[in-house]
Enzyme design. Structure first.
Site, PDB file in Angstrom:
ATOM      1  N   GLU A   1       0.828  -1.063   0.119  1.00  0.00           N
ATOM      2  CA  GLU A   1      -0.005   0.026   0.016  1.00  0.00           C
ATOM      3  C   GLU A   1       0.816   1.190   0.116  1.00  0.00           C
ATOM      4  OE1 GLU A   1      -3.762   0.026   2.358  1.00  0.00           O
ATOM      5  OE2 GLU A   1      -3.662   2.220   2.135  1.00  0.00           O
TER       6      GLU A   1
ATOM      7  N   GLU B   1       4.725   5.218   3.754  1.00  0.00           N
ATOM      8  CA  GLU B   1       4.279   6.567   4.088  1.00  0.00           C
ATOM      9  C   GLU B   1       5.242   7.452   4.991  1.00  0.00           C
ATOM     10  OE1 GLU B   1       1.100   8.422   3.568  1.00  0.00           O
ATOM     11  OE2 GLU B   1       2.554   9.788   4.360  1.00  0.00           O
TER      12      GLU B   1
ATOM     13  N   ASP C   1      -1.769  12.137  -3.383  1.00  0.00           N
ATOM     14  CA  ASP C   1      -1.940  13.817  -3.454  1.00  0.00           C
ATOM     15  C   ASP C   1      -2.132  13.735  -4.996  1.00  0.00           C
ATOM     16  OD1 ASP C   1      -0.765  14.296  -0.814  1.00  0.00           O
ATOM     17  OD2 ASP C   1       0.592  13.015  -1.466  1.00  0.00           O
TER      18      ASP C   1
ATOM     19  N   ASP D   1     -10.359  10.830  -6.291  1.00  0.00           N
ATOM     20  CA  ASP D   1     -11.759  11.876  -6.569  1.00  0.00           C
ATOM     21  C   ASP D   1     -11.358  13.050  -7.359  1.00  0.00           C
ATOM     22  OD1 ASP D   1     -10.583  13.068  -4.730  1.00  0.00           O
ATOM     23  OD2 ASP D   1     -12.189  12.713  -3.065  1.00  0.00           O
TER      24      ASP D   1
ATOM     25  N   THR E   1     -11.589   5.045   2.705  1.00  0.00           N
ATOM     26  CA  THR E   1     -10.120   5.550   3.441  1.00  0.00           C
ATOM     27  C   THR E   1     -10.461   6.844   3.978  1.00  0.00           C
ATOM     28  OG1 THR E   1      -9.523   7.045   1.472  1.00  0.00           O
ATOM     29  CG2 THR E   1      -8.758   4.621   1.373  1.00  0.00           C
ATOM     30  N   ARG E   2      -9.818   7.252   4.803  1.00  0.00           N
ATOM     31  CA  ARG E   2      -9.965   8.522   5.494  1.00  0.00           C
ATOM     32  C   ARG E   2     -10.010   9.705   4.463  1.00  0.00           C
ATOM     33  NH1 ARG E   2      -7.277  11.465  10.242  1.00  0.00           N
ATOM     34  NH2 ARG E   2      -5.731  10.095  10.454  1.00  0.00           N
ATOM     35  N   TYR E   3      -9.107   9.523   3.616  1.00  0.00           N
ATOM     36  CA  TYR E   3      -9.078  10.780   2.800  1.00  0.00           C
ATOM     37  C   TYR E   3     -10.306  10.742   1.827  1.00  0.00           C
ATOM     38  CZ  TYR E   3      -6.752  14.151  -0.619  1.00  0.00           C
ATOM     39  OH  TYR E   3      -6.546  15.313  -1.023  1.00  0.00           O
ATOM     40  N   GLU E   4     -10.581   9.625   1.548  1.00  0.00           N
ATOM     41  CA  GLU E   4     -11.686   9.512   0.494  1.00  0.00           C
ATOM     42  C   GLU E   4     -13.092  10.194   1.084  1.00  0.00           C
ATOM     43  OE1 GLU E   4     -12.595   5.284  -0.170  1.00  0.00           O
ATOM     44  OE2 GLU E   4     -14.309   5.530  -1.248  1.00  0.00           O
TER      45      GLU E   4
HETATM   46  C1  LIG Z   1      -3.973  12.319   0.129  1.00  0.00           C
HETATM   47  S1  LIG Z   1      -3.084  11.157   1.202  1.00  0.00           S
HETATM   48  C2  LIG Z   1      -4.241   9.676   0.984  1.00  0.00           C
HETATM   49  C3  LIG Z   1      -3.919   8.968   2.159  1.00  0.00           C
HETATM   50  C4  LIG Z   1      -4.628   7.713   2.161  1.00  0.00           C
HETATM   51  N1  LIG Z   1      -4.387   6.798   1.050  1.00  0.00           N
HETATM   52  C5  LIG Z   1      -6.158   7.724   2.101  1.00  0.00           C
HETATM   53  O1  LIG Z   1      -6.714   7.577   1.159  1.00  0.00           O
HETATM   54  O2  LIG Z   1      -6.746   8.124   3.350  1.00  0.00           O
HETATM   55  C6  LIG Z   1      -1.661  10.807   0.239  1.00  0.00           C
HETATM   56  C7  LIG Z   1      -0.599  10.055   0.903  1.00  0.00           C
HETATM   57  O3  LIG Z   1       0.370   9.595   0.009  1.00  0.00           O
HETATM   58  C8  LIG Z   1       1.637   9.871   0.670  1.00  0.00           C
HETATM   59  N2  LIG Z   1       2.832   9.637  -0.472  1.00  0.00           N
HETATM   60  C9  LIG Z   1       2.865  10.638  -1.282  1.00  0.00           C
HETATM   61  N3  LIG Z   1       3.935  10.283  -2.117  1.00  0.00           N
HETATM   62  C10 LIG Z   1       4.491   9.040  -1.339  1.00  0.00           C
HETATM   63  C11 LIG Z   1       5.814   8.347  -1.704  1.00  0.00           C
HETATM   64  N4  LIG Z   1       6.461   8.752  -2.571  1.00  0.00           N
HETATM   65  N5  LIG Z   1       6.038   7.356  -0.894  1.00  0.00           N
HETATM   66  C12 LIG Z   1       4.932   6.969   0.222  1.00  0.00           C
HETATM   67  N6  LIG Z   1       3.812   7.871   0.384  1.00  0.00           N
HETATM   68  C13 LIG Z   1       3.783   8.727  -0.273  1.00  0.00           C
HETATM   69  C14 LIG Z   1       1.493  11.160   1.532  1.00  0.00           C
HETATM   70  O4  LIG Z   1       2.523  11.668   2.551  1.00  0.00           O
HETATM   71  C15 LIG Z   1       0.057  11.076   2.047  1.00  0.00           C
HETATM   72  O5  LIG Z   1       0.087  10.779   3.153  1.00  0.00           O
END
Ligand SMILES: C[S@@+](CC[C@H](N)C(=O)[O-])C[C@H]1O[C@@H](n2cnc3c(N)ncnc32)[C@H](O)[C@@H]1O
Length: 223
Positions: A55, A80, A129, A165, A203-206
């Protein structure tokens, strides 16, 4: 000369102060379940594992922990760099008593480079992101290099799930995955990408609904 490091695809690596209980888990549990900093075979971390999943960007770890709970015979590697997210994930792992998660608390691309070919059955990239501004698009995690690396790591028939999204990120990913020729996209009708797959966990972000469209789920198969 070595290649330059890839562009940073994540935002903050720390926000608020980490709560004492989670900080304690960062000191005690994280060193026990952090993946090795040198090349490693994930099967050696859990020899009895039926499958190995990855993941990428697990955020607070809710989805990863829930999947690990439902699939106790699967080893889940999670990456992460956001320290508050790692701390939150450790709490979920501890509370649910999970022994089938290993973490890399930094850029996933560093960890992927240390993994052997065809070692994964499944990869989740959920609500990455979005980097929606055109001048930031190049920071998006999904690019040609990542797809080549994912294709190297996935077994033939292995699955890559991408969800977002942001309409433009869905198009961006579909275009690049199909252009790569490395994955098949078995979707046949709109519901195949509009309806969450049966084994998806919100997911939380979703839940925050910050994007500009309803969630899109793209399930690809390693050709
Ligand atoms: C918008 S958040 C979504 C988190 C989670 N997947 C959710 O849906 O709740 C995206 C996450 O991806 C992580 N991320 C971005 N680039 C990454 C990388 N190169 N390696 C690991 N994680 C990364 C960010 O730190 C962030 O916490």
């Amino acid at each position: 000369m070595d290649n330059p490091p890839p562009l940073r695809s994540f935002g903050r690596i720390k926000s608020r102060v980490i709560k004492p209980r989670q900080a304690a888990l960062m000191d005690s549990l994280l060193p026990q379940i952090r993946v090795p900093a040198e090349p490693f075979d994930p099967r050696a971390l859990m020899p009895e594992a039926a499958q190995v999943w990855l993941e990428i960007g697990f955020g607070g770890g809710e989805h990863m922990a829930a999947q690990a709970d439902l699939n106790r015979d699967t080893l889940i590697l999670g990456a992460e760099p956001f320290q508050n997210g790692v701390a939150s994930a450790l709490r979920h792992i501890d509370e649910r008593g999970l022994s089938n998660i290993r973490l890399w608390d930094d850029d996933v691309r560093e960890m992927m480079a240390r993994l052997p070919d065809a070692c994964l059955e499944r990869v989740h990239i959920l609500f990455p992101d979005p980097w929606p501004k055109a001048r930031h698009n190049k920071r998006r995690l999904v690019n040609a290099e990542l797809l080549v690396e994912l294709a190297r790591l996935l077994k033939p028939g292995g699955r890559l799930r991408f969800a977002t999204d942001w309409a433009d990120y869905a198009d961006w990913t579909l275009e690049r995955v199909l252009a790569s020729g490395l994955f098949a996209w078995p979707a046949e009708r709109a519901d195949d990408w509009r309806v969450p797959p049966a084994d998806h966990i919100t997911t939380r972000y979703e839940e925050k609904k910050l994007g500009d469209c309803a969630p899109v789920f793209l399930d690809f198969v390693r050709a």
